[in-house]
Scaffold this motif. Sequence first.
Motif, PDB file in Angstrom:
ATOM      1  N   HIS A   6       0.867  -1.184   0.000  1.00  0.00           N
ATOM      2  CA  HIS A   6       0.000   0.000   0.000  1.00  0.00           C
ATOM      3  C   HIS A   6       0.896   1.224   0.000  1.00  0.00           C
ATOM      4  O   HIS A   6       1.796   1.335   0.842  1.00  0.00           O
ATOM      5  CB  HIS A   6      -0.906   0.035   1.244  1.00  0.00           C
ATOM      6  N   LEU A   7       0.637   2.123  -0.922  1.00  0.00           N
ATOM      7  CA  LEU A   7       1.439   3.331  -1.048  1.00  0.00           C
ATOM      8  C   LEU A   7       0.611   4.561  -0.721  1.00  0.00           C
ATOM      9  O   LEU A   7      -0.520   4.700  -1.207  1.00  0.00           O
ATOM     10  CB  LEU A   7       1.986   3.453  -2.479  1.00  0.00           C
ATOM     11  N   LYS A   8       1.181   5.433   0.095  1.00  0.00           N
ATOM     12  CA  LYS A   8       0.557   6.728   0.339  1.00  0.00           C
ATOM     13  C   LYS A   8       0.932   7.629  -0.832  1.00  0.00           C
ATOM     14  O   LYS A   8       2.103   7.759  -1.168  1.00  0.00           O
ATOM     15  CB  LYS A   8       1.062   7.335   1.645  1.00  0.00           C
ATOM     16  N   VAL A   9      -0.067   8.214  -1.461  1.00  0.00           N
ATOM     17  CA  VAL A   9       0.155   9.085  -2.612  1.00  0.00           C
ATOM     18  C   VAL A   9      -0.516  10.434  -2.362  1.00  0.00           C
ATOM     19  O   VAL A   9      -1.441  10.536  -1.557  1.00  0.00           O
ATOM     20  CB  VAL A   9      -0.351   8.437  -3.923  1.00  0.00           C
ATOM     21  N   LEU A  31      -4.492  10.716  -6.220  1.00  0.00           N
ATOM     22  CA  LEU A  31      -4.885   9.379  -6.647  1.00  0.00           C
ATOM     23  C   LEU A  31      -4.965   9.263  -8.167  1.00  0.00           C
ATOM     24  O   LEU A  31      -4.510   8.274  -8.741  1.00  0.00           O
ATOM     25  CB  LEU A  31      -6.220   8.990  -6.001  1.00  0.00           C
ATOM     26  N   ALA A  62      -1.471   8.998  -9.549  1.00  0.00           N
ATOM     27  CA  ALA A  62      -0.900   7.681  -9.266  1.00  0.00           C
ATOM     28  C   ALA A  62      -1.505   6.627 -10.193  1.00  0.00           C
ATOM     29  O   ALA A  62      -0.795   5.751 -10.697  1.00  0.00           O
ATOM     30  CB  ALA A  62      -1.121   7.311  -7.805  1.00  0.00           C
ATOM     31  N   TYR A 115       0.484   3.885 -12.521  1.00  0.00           N
ATOM     32  CA  TYR A 115       0.406   2.443 -12.284  1.00  0.00           C
ATOM     33  C   TYR A 115      -0.569   1.722 -13.218  1.00  0.00           C
ATOM     34  O   TYR A 115      -0.285   0.618 -13.676  1.00  0.00           O
ATOM     35  CB  TYR A 115       0.044   2.153 -10.824  1.00  0.00           C
ATOM     36  N   LEU A 170      -3.319   2.053  -3.480  1.00  0.00           N
ATOM     37  CA  LEU A 170      -2.929   3.470  -3.560  1.00  0.00           C
ATOM     38  C   LEU A 170      -3.927   4.237  -2.720  1.00  0.00           C
ATOM     39  O   LEU A 170      -5.138   4.070  -2.902  1.00  0.00           O
ATOM     40  CB  LEU A 170      -2.974   3.959  -5.007  1.00  0.00           C
ATOM     41  N   ASN A 171      -3.429   5.040  -1.781  1.00  0.00           N
ATOM     42  CA  ASN A 171      -4.395   5.796  -0.980  1.00  0.00           C
ATOM     43  C   ASN A 171      -3.868   7.175  -0.631  1.00  0.00           C
ATOM     44  O   ASN A 171      -2.660   7.418  -0.616  1.00  0.00           O
ATOM     45  CB  ASN A 171      -4.787   5.016   0.278  1.00  0.00           C
ATOM     46  N   THR A 172      -4.823   8.063  -0.371  1.00  0.00           N
ATOM     47  CA  THR A 172      -4.500   9.437   0.045  1.00  0.00           C
ATOM     48  C   THR A 172      -5.006   9.701   1.457  1.00  0.00           C
ATOM     49  O   THR A 172      -5.191  10.847   1.855  1.00  0.00           O
ATOM     50  CB  THR A 172      -5.123  10.465  -0.930  1.00  0.00           C
ATOM     51  N   ASP A 189       7.835   6.717  -9.157  1.00  0.00           N
ATOM     52  CA  ASP A 189       6.455   7.079  -9.481  1.00  0.00           C
ATOM     53  C   ASP A 189       6.283   8.579  -9.251  1.00  0.00           C
ATOM     54  O   ASP A 189       7.209   9.255  -8.783  1.00  0.00           O
ATOM     55  CB  ASP A 189       5.460   6.198  -8.714  1.00  0.00           C
ATOM     56  N   ASP A 248       5.027  10.246  -7.024  1.00  0.00           N
ATOM     57  CA  ASP A 248       5.186  10.674  -5.637  1.00  0.00           C
ATOM     58  C   ASP A 248       6.589  10.436  -5.113  1.00  0.00           C
ATOM     59  O   ASP A 248       6.855  10.603  -3.924  1.00  0.00           O
ATOM     60  CB  ASP A 248       4.164   9.958  -4.747  1.00  0.00           C
TER      61      ASP A 248
END
Length: 165
Positions: free
Chosen positions: A18-21, A24, A27, A31, A61-63, A122, A124
Motif C-alpha cells: 500500500h502506497l501513500k500518494v 490518486l 498515481a 500504475y 494506492l491511498n491518500t 512514481d 510521488d
Amino acid sequence: MATEKYTVPAQTRIGHVHLKVADLDRALAFYRDLLGFELMMMYGPDAAFISAGGYHHHIGLNTWYSKGGTPPPARSTGLFHTAILYPTRKDLAAILKRIRESGYRLDGASDHGVSEALYLSDPDGNGVELYWDRPQEKWPRDEEGKITMYTQPLDLQDLLSELDS
C-alpha cells in the motif's frame, strides 16, 4: 522477543503493498495507464486497488494521510522501492519499450546476475523496480554454491532485442 530460531516457510510471498500518494488520479495514470495494472476497485474517493491477472490487489494506492502531500526527503527512512516481478525477459523488454515511448524517465537499469532490473520513480517519488529473474540454475555462484549477486549496467538495446524474437 522470540528466542527460538524460526525460518519463514519457503512458499511465503509478499502479497501486496500500500502506497501513500498525494494525488490518486496521478498515481493511477502511472500504475494503471503506464505500467498496465488493472483497476480492481475504488475504495471511496481516496483509495484504489490495482492488480495483475485479476488478483484482488497487488498495489493499494491511498491518500488517507497524504492527500496533497510532498515526497519524503531523499535521505530519510521509508520505502526504498517496490519491486514488480515480470514473468519473462520479453515482458520486461515490452514495458521498457512502453516507458521509452511514453517519454517517462528511467532512473537506472542494472544486471544483478540473478535478475535484470529497470528503476524509475512514481509521481510521488516512490522507487519502483521492474525486473525479471533469470532461472536459478543460471544465477552466479561461488565455489561453495552461495549466490554472488553484482550490479552492472544493463544493456537496454540487448533487452529490447527480445521483442524481435
